[in-house]
Design an enzyme around this catalytic site. Sequence first.
Site, mmCIF file in Angstrom:
data_model
loop_
_atom_site.group_PDB
_atom_site.id
_atom_site.type_symbol
_atom_site.label_atom_id
_atom_site.label_comp_id
_atom_site.label_asym_id
_atom_site.label_seq_id
_atom_site.Cartn_x
_atom_site.Cartn_y
_atom_site.Cartn_z
ATOM 1 N N SER A 1 0.940 -1.028 0.101
ATOM 2 C CA SER A 1 0.119 0.048 0.189
ATOM 3 C C SER A 1 0.861 1.153 -0.005
ATOM 4 C CB SER A 1 -0.964 0.119 1.125
ATOM 5 O OG SER A 1 -1.733 1.153 1.426
ATOM 6 N N GLN B 1 0.567 -0.442 -4.667
ATOM 7 C CA GLN B 1 -0.522 0.209 -4.942
ATOM 8 C C GLN B 1 -0.686 1.766 -4.870
ATOM 9 O OE1 GLN B 1 -2.018 1.687 -2.085
ATOM 10 N NE2 GLN B 1 -3.868 2.541 -3.127
ATOM 11 N N TYR C 1 -2.167 5.706 -4.418
ATOM 12 C CA TYR C 1 -3.058 6.619 -4.223
ATOM 13 C C TYR C 1 -2.439 7.942 -4.935
ATOM 14 C CZ TYR C 1 -5.605 3.932 -0.506
ATOM 15 O OH TYR C 1 -6.318 2.926 0.286
ATOM 16 N N THR D 1 -5.644 2.590 -7.321
ATOM 17 C CA THR D 1 -6.959 2.468 -6.548
ATOM 18 C C THR D 1 -7.717 3.715 -6.958
ATOM 19 O OG1 THR D 1 -5.726 1.220 -4.772
ATOM 20 C CG2 THR D 1 -7.779 2.486 -4.111
ATOM 21 N N LYS E 1 -8.199 -0.602 -9.418
ATOM 22 C CA LYS E 1 -8.677 -1.310 -8.508
ATOM 23 C C LYS E 1 -9.824 -0.308 -7.919
ATOM 24 C CE LYS E 1 -7.505 -3.207 -3.802
ATOM 25 N NZ LYS E 1 -8.428 -2.227 -3.094
ATOM 26 N N HIS F 1 -13.784 -1.750 -1.804
ATOM 27 C CA HIS F 1 -12.673 -1.404 -0.795
ATOM 28 C C HIS F 1 -12.871 -1.914 0.581
ATOM 29 C CE1 HIS F 1 -9.175 1.569 -0.489
ATOM 30 N NE2 HIS F 1 -9.481 1.406 0.880
ATOM 31 N N GLY G 1 -12.521 -8.763 -1.171
ATOM 32 C CA GLY G 1 -13.920 -8.379 -0.467
ATOM 33 C C GLY G 1 -14.400 -9.780 -0.063
ATOM 34 N N GLY H 1 -7.297 -9.350 1.734
ATOM 35 C CA GLY H 1 -6.982 -8.255 2.719
ATOM 36 C C GLY H 1 -7.096 -8.493 4.062
#
Length: 394
Positions: A105, A127, A129, A155, A251, A275, A307, A329
Amino acid sequence: MVSSVADYRLAARRRLPRLAFDYLDGGAEDGDALERNNNAYKQWLFKPRVLKDVSLCSASTRFFGREAAAPMIVGPTGLNGLFWPRADELLAQAASRAGLPFALSTASTSLLEDVRAAAQQGDLWMQLYVQQDRAIAEDIMRRASAAGYSTLLLTVDVPVHGKRDHDTRNGFKLPLKLTPKLVADCVTHPLWSLQMARFGSPQLKNIAKSVGERADLSRHSAMLSRQMDLSLGWADLDWVRKHWSGKVIVKGVMSADDAALAVKHGADGIVVSNHGGRQLGSTFAPVEVLPGIVDAVGDKLTVLIDGGVRRGSDALKAIALGAHGVLLGRAPLYGVAANGLPGAAGVLALMHDEMTIAMRLLGCQTLADLGPAFIGNANEAMSEVTHRRLHCRT
Protein backbone atom coordinates in the site's frame (compact mmCIF):
# COMPACT_ATOMS: atom_id res chain seq x y z
CA MET A 1 -5.09 -25.55 17.15
CA VAL A 2 -5.85 -22.96 14.48
CA SER A 3 -8.22 -24.43 11.90
CA SER A 4 -9.55 -21.46 9.92
CA VAL A 5 -9.15 -17.78 9.13
CA ALA A 6 -11.96 -17.21 11.63
CA ASP A 7 -9.71 -18.67 14.34
CA TYR A 8 -6.92 -16.27 13.38
CA ARG A 9 -9.44 -13.42 13.58
CA LEU A 10 -10.33 -14.40 17.15
CA ALA A 11 -6.65 -14.59 18.07
CA ALA A 12 -6.06 -11.13 16.57
CA ARG A 13 -9.03 -9.77 18.49
CA ARG A 14 -7.63 -11.11 21.76
CA ARG A 15 -4.18 -9.61 21.15
CA LEU A 16 -5.10 -6.18 19.78
CA PRO A 17 -6.68 -3.33 21.72
CA ARG A 18 -10.17 -2.50 20.52
CA LEU A 19 -9.02 0.64 18.73
CA ALA A 20 -6.58 -1.35 16.55
CA PHE A 21 -8.84 -4.37 15.99
CA ASP A 22 -11.80 -2.23 14.94
CA TYR A 23 -9.56 -0.40 12.46
CA LEU A 24 -8.58 -3.77 10.96
CA ASP A 25 -11.97 -5.43 11.11
CA GLY A 26 -14.56 -2.68 10.76
CA GLY A 27 -16.44 -1.26 7.79
CA ALA A 28 -18.04 2.02 6.83
CA GLU A 29 -21.09 3.45 8.61
CA ASP A 30 -23.34 0.63 9.90
CA GLY A 31 -21.15 -2.04 8.30
CA ASP A 32 -23.78 -3.13 5.77
CA ALA A 33 -21.35 -3.40 2.86
CA LEU A 34 -18.85 -5.30 4.99
CA GLU A 35 -21.53 -7.73 6.16
CA ARG A 36 -22.70 -8.23 2.59
CA ASN A 37 -19.12 -8.99 1.50
CA ASN A 38 -18.76 -11.58 4.25
CA ASN A 39 -22.05 -13.31 3.43
CA ALA A 40 -22.08 -13.10 -0.37
CA TYR A 41 -19.94 -16.16 -1.05
CA LYS A 42 -22.39 -18.30 0.95
CA GLN A 43 -25.00 -17.61 -1.74
CA TRP A 44 -22.89 -19.42 -4.32
CA LEU A 45 -22.90 -23.21 -4.01
CA PHE A 46 -20.76 -25.80 -5.76
CA LYS A 47 -22.03 -28.49 -8.12
CA PRO A 48 -19.26 -31.11 -7.97
CA ARG A 49 -18.53 -33.81 -10.50
CA VAL A 50 -17.54 -37.30 -9.40
CA LEU A 51 -15.38 -40.18 -10.64
CA LYS A 52 -12.81 -37.75 -11.98
CA ASP A 53 -9.06 -38.35 -11.80
CA VAL A 54 -7.81 -35.88 -9.18
CA SER A 55 -4.58 -37.66 -8.31
CA LEU A 56 -2.51 -34.75 -9.62
CA CYS A 57 -4.17 -31.56 -8.39
CA SER A 58 -2.63 -28.10 -8.66
CA ALA A 59 -4.00 -24.63 -7.95
CA SER A 60 -1.08 -22.93 -9.71
CA THR A 61 -1.69 -20.14 -12.19
CA ARG A 62 0.05 -17.20 -13.85
CA PHE A 63 -0.39 -13.47 -13.35
CA PHE A 64 0.97 -11.44 -16.27
CA GLY A 65 3.37 -14.19 -17.27
CA ARG A 66 4.68 -14.92 -13.78
CA GLU A 67 4.01 -18.17 -11.93
CA ALA A 68 1.90 -18.15 -8.76
CA ALA A 69 1.27 -21.15 -6.53
CA ALA A 70 -2.44 -20.29 -6.32
CA PRO A 71 -4.83 -17.65 -7.70
CA MET A 72 -4.27 -15.41 -4.69
CA ILE A 73 -2.49 -12.10 -4.15
CA VAL A 74 -1.83 -10.65 -0.71
CA GLY A 75 -3.59 -7.37 -1.26
CA PRO A 76 -2.61 -3.83 -0.22
CA THR A 77 -3.63 -2.72 3.26
CA GLY A 78 -2.52 0.41 5.07
CA LEU A 79 -1.10 1.24 8.50
CA ASN A 80 -0.18 -2.41 9.13
CA GLY A 81 2.48 -1.45 11.65
CA LEU A 82 -0.41 -0.82 14.02
CA PHE A 83 -0.93 -4.59 14.20
CA TRP A 84 2.66 -5.88 14.34
CA PRO A 85 6.07 -4.21 13.91
CA ARG A 86 7.33 -4.36 10.29
CA ALA A 87 4.07 -6.07 9.31
CA ASP A 88 4.39 -5.11 5.62
CA GLU A 89 7.77 -6.80 5.42
CA LEU A 90 6.48 -9.90 7.18
CA LEU A 91 3.46 -10.15 4.88
CA ALA A 92 5.69 -9.78 1.81
CA GLN A 93 8.04 -12.44 3.14
CA ALA A 94 5.16 -14.83 3.82
CA ALA A 95 3.73 -14.26 0.33
CA SER A 96 7.11 -14.82 -1.31
CA ARG A 97 7.64 -18.07 0.57
CA ALA A 98 4.14 -19.20 -0.43
CA GLY A 99 4.79 -18.38 -4.10
CA LEU A 100 2.21 -15.60 -4.20
CA PRO A 101 2.41 -11.93 -5.26
CA PHE A 102 2.30 -9.25 -2.58
CA ALA A 103 0.86 -5.77 -3.11
CA LEU A 104 2.20 -2.94 -0.96
CA SER A 105 0.00 0.00 0.00
CA THR A 106 0.96 3.63 -0.50
CA ALA A 107 -0.03 3.90 3.18
CA SER A 108 2.52 1.28 4.21
CA THR A 109 4.52 1.59 7.41
CA SER A 110 7.64 0.05 5.86
CA LEU A 111 9.66 1.55 3.04
CA LEU A 112 9.01 -0.14 -0.29
CA GLU A 113 12.74 -0.74 -0.58
CA ASP A 114 12.75 -2.62 2.75
CA VAL A 115 9.77 -4.69 1.61
CA ARG A 116 11.70 -5.63 -1.52
CA ALA A 117 14.62 -6.79 0.60
CA ALA A 118 12.28 -8.87 2.79
CA ALA A 119 10.52 -10.47 -0.17
CA GLN A 120 13.80 -11.24 -1.96
CA GLN A 121 12.81 -12.44 -5.45
CA GLY A 122 9.07 -12.51 -4.79
CA ASP A 123 6.63 -10.83 -7.15
CA LEU A 124 5.80 -7.39 -5.72
CA TRP A 125 2.99 -5.08 -6.80
CA MET A 126 2.67 -1.41 -5.79
CA GLN A 127 -0.68 0.13 -4.87
CA LEU A 128 -0.99 3.83 -5.68
CA TYR A 129 -3.12 6.63 -4.27
CA VAL A 130 -2.89 9.85 -6.27
CA GLN A 131 -2.81 13.02 -4.21
CA GLN A 132 -3.26 16.61 -5.30
CA ASP A 133 0.50 16.92 -5.54
CA ARG A 134 1.08 14.32 -8.22
CA ALA A 135 4.82 14.55 -7.77
CA ILE A 136 4.38 12.30 -4.73
CA ALA A 137 2.75 9.55 -6.83
CA GLU A 138 5.35 10.02 -9.55
CA ASP A 139 8.16 9.51 -7.04
CA ILE A 140 6.51 6.40 -5.58
CA MET A 141 6.20 4.94 -9.08
CA ARG A 142 9.84 5.75 -9.79
CA ARG A 143 11.05 4.15 -6.58
CA ALA A 144 8.87 1.05 -7.01
CA SER A 145 10.06 0.57 -10.57
CA ALA A 146 13.69 0.89 -9.49
CA ALA A 147 13.08 -1.69 -6.75
CA GLY A 148 11.71 -4.23 -9.21
CA TYR A 149 7.99 -4.06 -8.50
CA SER A 150 6.21 -5.59 -11.49
CA THR A 151 2.65 -4.27 -11.35
CA LEU A 152 0.85 -1.07 -10.34
CA LEU A 153 -2.53 -1.12 -8.62
CA LEU A 154 -4.14 2.27 -9.20
CA THR A 155 -6.84 2.61 -6.52
CA VAL A 156 -9.71 4.75 -7.77
CA ASP A 157 -12.48 4.30 -5.19
CA VAL A 158 -11.10 6.62 -2.49
CA PRO A 159 -11.54 10.23 -3.63
CA VAL A 160 -12.45 10.82 0.01
CA HIS A 161 -12.30 8.48 3.00
CA GLY A 162 -15.50 6.71 3.94
CA LYS A 163 -17.25 7.44 7.22
CA ARG A 164 -16.20 4.85 9.78
CA ASP A 165 -18.32 5.09 12.91
CA HIS A 166 -16.11 2.70 14.87
CA ASP A 167 -13.12 5.04 14.51
CA THR A 168 -15.19 7.95 15.79
CA ARG A 169 -16.43 5.95 18.78
CA ASN A 170 -12.90 4.78 19.59
CA GLY A 171 -11.39 8.24 19.16
CA PHE A 172 -9.09 6.84 16.47
CA LYS A 173 -6.95 9.73 15.25
CA LEU A 174 -3.36 9.71 14.09
CA PRO A 175 -1.06 9.97 15.85
CA LEU A 176 -2.69 8.10 18.71
CA LYS A 177 -3.19 10.22 21.80
CA LEU A 178 -3.18 8.71 25.26
CA THR A 179 -6.62 9.02 26.79
CA PRO A 180 -7.97 7.22 29.85
CA LYS A 181 -9.92 4.91 27.53
CA LEU A 182 -6.85 4.06 25.44
CA VAL A 183 -4.67 3.55 28.51
CA ALA A 184 -7.21 1.11 29.95
CA ASP A 185 -7.33 -0.73 26.63
CA CYS A 186 -3.54 -0.94 26.46
CA VAL A 187 -3.26 -2.24 30.03
CA THR A 188 -5.51 -5.17 29.15
CA HIS A 189 -3.44 -5.93 26.02
CA PRO A 190 0.11 -5.92 27.40
CA LEU A 191 1.89 -7.80 24.59
CA TRP A 192 0.70 -5.31 21.96
CA SER A 193 1.51 -2.40 24.25
CA LEU A 194 5.05 -3.64 24.92
CA GLN A 195 5.68 -4.02 21.18
CA MET A 196 4.45 -0.50 20.50
CA ALA A 197 6.62 0.85 23.30
CA ARG A 198 9.66 -0.98 21.95
CA PHE A 199 9.26 -0.23 18.25
CA GLY A 200 7.42 3.09 18.43
CA SER A 201 4.31 4.37 16.71
CA PRO A 202 3.90 3.27 13.07
CA GLN A 203 4.74 5.89 10.45
CA LEU A 204 3.68 6.30 6.82
CA LYS A 205 7.27 5.93 5.69
CA ASN A 206 6.73 5.69 1.93
CA ILE A 207 4.80 8.92 1.76
CA ALA A 208 7.33 10.66 3.99
CA LYS A 209 10.22 9.61 1.76
CA SER A 210 8.50 10.62 -1.47
CA VAL A 211 7.46 13.95 0.05
CA GLY A 212 11.07 14.45 1.16
CA GLU A 213 10.21 14.94 4.81
CA ARG A 214 10.96 13.17 8.05
CA ALA A 215 8.24 10.80 9.21
CA ASP A 216 5.29 12.67 10.75
CA LEU A 217 2.23 10.45 11.13
CA SER A 218 -0.15 13.31 11.87
CA ARG A 219 0.82 15.31 8.78
CA HIS A 220 1.09 12.42 6.34
CA SER A 221 -2.11 10.69 7.41
CA ALA A 222 -3.89 14.02 6.95
CA MET A 223 -2.47 14.23 3.45
CA LEU A 224 -3.99 10.85 2.63
CA SER A 225 -7.38 11.65 4.11
CA ARG A 226 -7.81 15.23 2.88
CA GLN A 227 -5.54 15.82 -0.10
CA MET A 228 -6.53 13.18 -2.65
CA ASP A 229 -6.71 14.29 -6.28
CA LEU A 230 -10.44 14.69 -6.85
CA SER A 231 -9.90 15.44 -10.54
CA LEU A 232 -8.44 12.01 -11.37
CA GLY A 233 -10.15 10.58 -14.44
CA TRP A 234 -9.86 7.79 -17.00
CA ALA A 235 -7.70 9.93 -19.26
CA ASP A 236 -5.09 10.05 -16.48
CA LEU A 237 -4.14 6.45 -17.24
CA ASP A 238 -1.98 8.06 -19.95
CA TRP A 239 -0.19 10.04 -17.22
CA VAL A 240 0.35 6.84 -15.23
CA ARG A 241 1.84 5.15 -18.29
CA LYS A 242 4.38 7.95 -18.63
CA HIS A 243 5.77 7.07 -15.22
CA TRP A 244 5.19 3.31 -15.09
CA SER A 245 6.37 0.81 -17.69
CA GLY A 246 4.92 -2.31 -16.03
CA LYS A 247 1.38 -3.63 -15.88
CA VAL A 248 -1.38 -1.28 -14.67
CA ILE A 249 -4.46 -2.53 -12.83
CA VAL A 250 -7.41 -0.30 -11.91
CA LYS A 251 -8.64 -1.21 -8.43
CA GLY A 252 -12.14 -0.33 -7.27
CA VAL A 253 -14.35 -1.19 -10.27
CA MET A 254 -17.93 -2.18 -9.42
CA SER A 255 -19.79 -1.78 -12.71
CA ALA A 256 -19.66 -3.30 -16.18
CA ASP A 257 -19.56 0.22 -17.69
CA ASP A 258 -16.41 1.10 -15.77
CA ALA A 259 -14.86 -2.24 -16.67
CA ALA A 260 -15.46 -1.41 -20.34
CA LEU A 261 -13.83 1.98 -19.82
CA ALA A 262 -10.82 0.26 -18.29
CA VAL A 263 -10.51 -1.78 -21.49
CA LYS A 264 -10.95 1.33 -23.64
CA HIS A 265 -8.21 3.22 -21.80
CA GLY A 266 -5.71 0.40 -21.96
CA ALA A 267 -5.66 -1.01 -18.43
CA ASP A 268 -4.08 -4.44 -18.14
CA GLY A 269 -6.52 -5.49 -15.45
CA ILE A 270 -9.12 -4.47 -12.92
CA VAL A 271 -9.92 -5.37 -9.34
CA VAL A 272 -13.64 -5.72 -8.69
CA SER A 273 -13.74 -4.17 -5.24
CA ASN A 274 -15.76 -2.05 -2.83
CA HIS A 275 -12.63 -1.42 -0.74
CA GLY A 276 -13.50 -4.12 1.75
CA GLY A 277 -16.73 -2.37 2.69
CA ARG A 278 -14.70 0.51 4.16
CA GLN A 279 -15.84 3.28 1.80
CA LEU A 280 -19.52 3.42 0.84
CA GLY A 281 -21.60 2.02 3.67
CA SER A 282 -24.09 0.32 1.35
CA THR A 283 -22.96 -1.40 -1.84
CA PHE A 284 -23.28 -4.74 -3.54
CA ALA A 285 -20.59 -7.25 -2.69
CA PRO A 286 -17.95 -7.54 -5.42
CA VAL A 287 -18.79 -11.20 -6.09
CA GLU A 288 -22.41 -10.20 -6.74
CA VAL A 289 -21.43 -7.93 -9.63
CA LEU A 290 -18.56 -10.11 -10.87
CA PRO A 291 -20.54 -12.20 -13.40
CA GLY A 292 -21.89 -9.11 -15.17
CA ILE A 293 -18.44 -7.56 -15.34
CA VAL A 294 -16.91 -10.76 -16.71
CA ASP A 295 -19.66 -10.91 -19.35
CA ALA A 296 -18.90 -7.32 -20.34
CA VAL A 297 -15.11 -7.55 -20.72
CA GLY A 298 -14.47 -11.25 -21.36
CA ASP A 299 -10.78 -11.94 -21.80
CA LYS A 300 -9.91 -8.36 -22.79
CA LEU A 301 -8.12 -7.82 -19.49
CA THR A 302 -7.29 -9.62 -16.26
CA VAL A 303 -10.20 -9.57 -13.80
CA LEU A 304 -9.33 -9.83 -10.11
CA ILE A 305 -11.63 -9.50 -7.11
CA ASP A 306 -11.44 -8.86 -3.38
CA GLY A 307 -13.83 -8.55 -0.47
CA GLY A 308 -15.03 -11.31 1.84
CA VAL A 309 -12.62 -14.08 0.80
CA ARG A 310 -12.09 -16.11 3.97
CA ARG A 311 -11.75 -19.65 2.62
CA GLY A 312 -9.80 -21.25 -0.19
CA SER A 313 -13.17 -22.39 -1.50
CA ASP A 314 -14.29 -18.74 -1.71
CA ALA A 315 -11.40 -18.10 -4.08
CA LEU A 316 -12.49 -21.08 -6.20
CA LYS A 317 -16.02 -19.69 -6.39
CA ALA A 318 -14.63 -16.43 -7.76
CA ILE A 319 -12.57 -18.37 -10.32
CA ALA A 320 -15.63 -20.38 -11.37
CA LEU A 321 -17.48 -17.10 -11.91
CA GLY A 322 -14.76 -15.83 -14.25
CA ALA A 323 -12.18 -14.06 -12.09
CA HIS A 324 -8.51 -14.76 -12.71
CA GLY A 325 -7.56 -14.38 -9.05
CA VAL A 326 -8.47 -12.92 -5.67
CA LEU A 327 -6.81 -10.32 -3.47
CA LEU A 328 -6.64 -11.17 0.22
CA GLY A 329 -6.98 -8.21 2.56
CA ARG A 330 -8.16 -8.91 6.09
CA ALA A 331 -7.40 -12.66 6.05
CA PRO A 332 -3.57 -12.40 6.13
CA LEU A 333 -3.86 -9.35 8.39
CA TYR A 334 -5.62 -11.48 10.98
CA GLY A 335 -2.68 -13.85 10.78
CA VAL A 336 0.04 -11.24 11.15
CA ALA A 337 -1.90 -9.45 13.91
CA ALA A 338 -2.25 -12.72 15.80
CA ASN A 339 1.30 -14.03 15.50
CA GLY A 340 3.55 -12.05 13.15
CA LEU A 341 5.26 -13.95 10.34
CA PRO A 342 4.09 -17.44 11.44
CA GLY A 343 0.52 -16.16 11.55
CA ALA A 344 0.66 -14.63 8.07
CA ALA A 345 2.29 -17.74 6.64
CA GLY A 346 -0.25 -19.91 8.43
CA VAL A 347 -3.21 -18.12 6.84
CA LEU A 348 -1.76 -18.45 3.34
CA ALA A 349 -0.92 -22.13 3.81
CA LEU A 350 -4.36 -22.82 5.27
CA MET A 351 -6.20 -21.17 2.38
CA HIS A 352 -4.02 -22.95 -0.18
CA ASP A 353 -4.77 -26.30 1.47
CA GLU A 354 -8.49 -25.53 1.53
CA MET A 355 -8.33 -24.71 -2.15
CA THR A 356 -6.65 -27.99 -3.08
CA ILE A 357 -9.09 -30.02 -0.99
CA ALA A 358 -12.07 -28.28 -2.59
CA MET A 359 -10.66 -28.79 -6.10
CA ARG A 360 -10.37 -32.54 -5.54
CA LEU A 361 -13.89 -32.71 -4.12
CA LEU A 362 -15.16 -30.77 -7.13
CA GLY A 363 -13.45 -33.13 -9.58
CA CYS A 364 -10.95 -30.56 -10.90
CA GLN A 365 -7.24 -31.20 -11.37
CA THR A 366 -6.41 -27.65 -12.47
CA LEU A 367 -8.06 -24.25 -12.40
CA ALA A 368 -8.66 -24.57 -16.13
CA ASP A 369 -11.12 -27.37 -15.35
CA LEU A 370 -13.20 -25.03 -13.20
CA GLY A 371 -16.01 -23.00 -14.75
CA PRO A 372 -19.64 -21.83 -14.43
CA ALA A 373 -20.93 -25.41 -14.65
CA PHE A 374 -19.49 -26.05 -11.18
CA ILE A 375 -21.40 -23.32 -9.39
CA GLY A 376 -24.91 -22.00 -8.88
CA ASN A 377 -26.63 -19.22 -6.96
CA ALA A 378 -28.69 -20.53 -4.06
CA ASN A 379 -31.22 -17.68 -4.19
CA GLU A 380 -31.78 -18.10 -7.92
CA ALA A 381 -32.11 -21.85 -7.55
CA MET A 382 -34.75 -21.49 -4.85
CA SER A 383 -36.65 -18.94 -6.93
CA GLU A 384 -36.65 -21.33 -9.87
CA VAL A 385 -37.92 -24.22 -7.71
CA THR A 386 -40.67 -22.01 -6.27
CA HIS A 387 -41.66 -20.86 -9.76
CA ARG A 388 -41.89 -24.44 -11.02
CA ARG A 389 -44.03 -25.49 -8.08
CA LEU A 390 -46.40 -22.58 -8.55
CA HIS A 391 -46.54 -23.28 -12.30
CA CYS A 392 -47.44 -26.94 -11.66
CA ARG A 393 -50.34 -25.93 -9.39
CA THR A 394 -51.93 -23.64 -11.96
